[in-house]
Design a protein around this motif. Structure first.
Motif, PDB file in Angstrom:
ATOM      1  N   GLU A  27      52.921  45.047  33.388  1.00  0.00           N
ATOM      2  CA  GLU A  27      52.177  45.626  33.921  1.00  0.00           C
ATOM      3  C   GLU A  27      50.859  45.200  33.976  1.00  0.00           C
ATOM      4  O   GLU A  27      49.884  45.304  35.370  1.00  0.00           O
ATOM      5  CB  GLU A  27      52.636  46.861  33.520  1.00  0.00           C
ATOM      6  N   LYS A  69      37.813  38.027  41.609  1.00  0.00           N
ATOM      7  CA  LYS A  69      37.691  37.155  43.660  1.00  0.00           C
ATOM      8  C   LYS A  69      35.912  36.510  44.185  1.00  0.00           C
ATOM      9  O   LYS A  69      35.805  35.817  43.973  1.00  0.00           O
ATOM     10  CB  LYS A  69      38.562  37.185  44.330  1.00  0.00           C
ATOM     11  N   TYR A 119      45.232  32.220  36.851  1.00  0.00           N
ATOM     12  CA  TYR A 119      46.855  31.891  37.064  1.00  0.00           C
ATOM     13  C   TYR A 119      47.096  30.786  36.654  1.00  0.00           C
ATOM     14  O   TYR A 119      47.884  30.950  35.471  1.00  0.00           O
ATOM     15  CB  TYR A 119      47.182  31.951  38.579  1.00  0.00           C
ATOM     16  N   SER A 174      50.440  42.312  35.885  1.00  0.00           N
ATOM     17  CA  SER A 174      50.060  42.513  36.998  1.00  0.00           C
ATOM     18  C   SER A 174      48.560  42.857  38.020  1.00  0.00           C
ATOM     19  O   SER A 174      48.888  42.603  38.917  1.00  0.00           O
ATOM     20  CB  SER A 174      51.079  43.596  37.572  1.00  0.00           C
ATOM     21  N   LYS A 175      48.221  43.927  37.539  1.00  0.00           N
ATOM     22  CA  LYS A 175      47.318  44.456  38.000  1.00  0.00           C
ATOM     23  C   LYS A 175      45.904  43.633  37.513  1.00  0.00           C
ATOM     24  O   LYS A 175      45.072  43.552  38.784  1.00  0.00           O
ATOM     25  CB  LYS A 175      47.303  46.143  36.565  1.00  0.00           C
ATOM     26  N   MET A 188      46.260  40.445  37.511  1.00  0.00           N
ATOM     27  CA  MET A 188      46.308  39.434  39.103  1.00  0.00           C
ATOM     28  C   MET A 188      45.825  39.639  40.396  1.00  0.00           C
ATOM     29  O   MET A 188      45.523  38.843  41.516  1.00  0.00           O
ATOM     30  CB  MET A 188      47.628  38.955  38.636  1.00  0.00           C
ATOM     31  N   GLY A 189      46.344  41.312  40.523  1.00  0.00           N
ATOM     32  CA  GLY A 189      45.845  42.020  41.892  1.00  0.00           C
ATOM     33  C   GLY A 189      44.173  41.648  42.416  1.00  0.00           C
ATOM     34  O   GLY A 189      43.592  41.805  43.212  1.00  0.00           O
ATOM     35  N   LYS A 190      44.026  41.661  41.248  1.00  0.00           N
ATOM     36  CA  LYS A 190      42.261  41.422  40.858  1.00  0.00           C
ATOM     37  C   LYS A 190      41.087  40.761  40.920  1.00  0.00           C
ATOM     38  O   LYS A 190      40.465  40.386  41.548  1.00  0.00           O
ATOM     39  CB  LYS A 190      42.273  43.301  39.804  1.00  0.00           C
TER      40      LYS A 190
END
Length: 220
Positions: free
Chosen positions: A114, A35, A128, A117-118, A120-122
């Motif tokens: 999994e 980000k 997306y 998900s990891k 998408m968090g970073k």
């Protein structure tokens, strides 16, 4: 006597499929960044790379259709009521199976999920966008469109069933190699996408079902 011309064509198309998959991987990398690196310049570069890769993949698919199209697939990306209804039906069927998988697997998730998900968090929101829209288009053209220009090229009930089965196994292996309940789920999903494509002769049908499935996965 072996048909060397047909063999050469299959080898050529297979090489094209590998190059298209490589272009897709490049697009994934272009959209996977933290980000903190989300700048206007980075967004423009990512979009340009995606456009070039999508163009290359679509041109490869279109070329194959122009040379061989025994299934009579649509050479254009079109949307009509029939395609949308089939896409909706396929999406609902996939969701039903996924709910069954969740009831069997419990709180466990697939290795692929999994990893996503990891990430998408970073990563930035651009990831997306890639998962929701770019990935379904690329994967459907490669796994469904190009696949059926190389294998199971002759229309028949046998090739529809066997082609969807083999394609589903390939799709499952590409997403989860642990050969567990989640591998079966991915295989079934690939088979549904294959059936949608072969039944409607329109790549947009499986693309829309794939987009809906990925969007739902992101929302939950």
């Amino acid at each position: 006597m072996p048909n060397f011309s047909n063999l050469f064509q299959k080898l050529l198309y297979s090489a094209g499929a590998i190059l298209c998959f490589g272009a897709y991987l490049i697009t994934q990398v272009a959209f996977t960044f933290p980000k903190s690196q989300l700048t206007t310049g980075r967004i423009i570069i990512s979009i340009l790379i995606a456009c070039l890769c999508l163009l290359a993949i679509w041109k490869s698919y279109s070329y194959m259709l122009s040379k061989q199209n025994k299934w009579d697939f649509s050479p254009i990306f079109k949307t009509d009521g029939k395609s949308l209804l089939y896409a909706l039906g396929g999406f609902i069927l996939i969701i039903i199976v996924q709910l069954l998988v969740i009831s069997i697997g419990g709180t466990n998730t697939s290795t692929n999920q999994e990893t996503l998900s990891k990430l998408m968090g970073k990563t930035s929101p651009m990831f997306y966008v890639m998962l929701s829209f770019i990935a379904p288009i690329c994967e459907e053209i490669i796994f469904r469109g190009i696949f059926f220009e190389i294998f199971f090229t002759t229309p028949s009930k046998r090739n529809l069933i066997l082609g969807a089965l083999v394609n589903g196994l390939l799709f499952g292996a590409a997403h989860d190699l642990h050969f567990d309940i989640f591998f079966i789920d991915y295989c079934f999903t690939g088979m549904v996408f294959s059936f949608l494509y072969l039944r409607t002769k329109n790549i947009s049908t499986s693309v829309f079902a794939h987009m809906a499935n990925n969007l739902l996965a992101l929302l939950i």
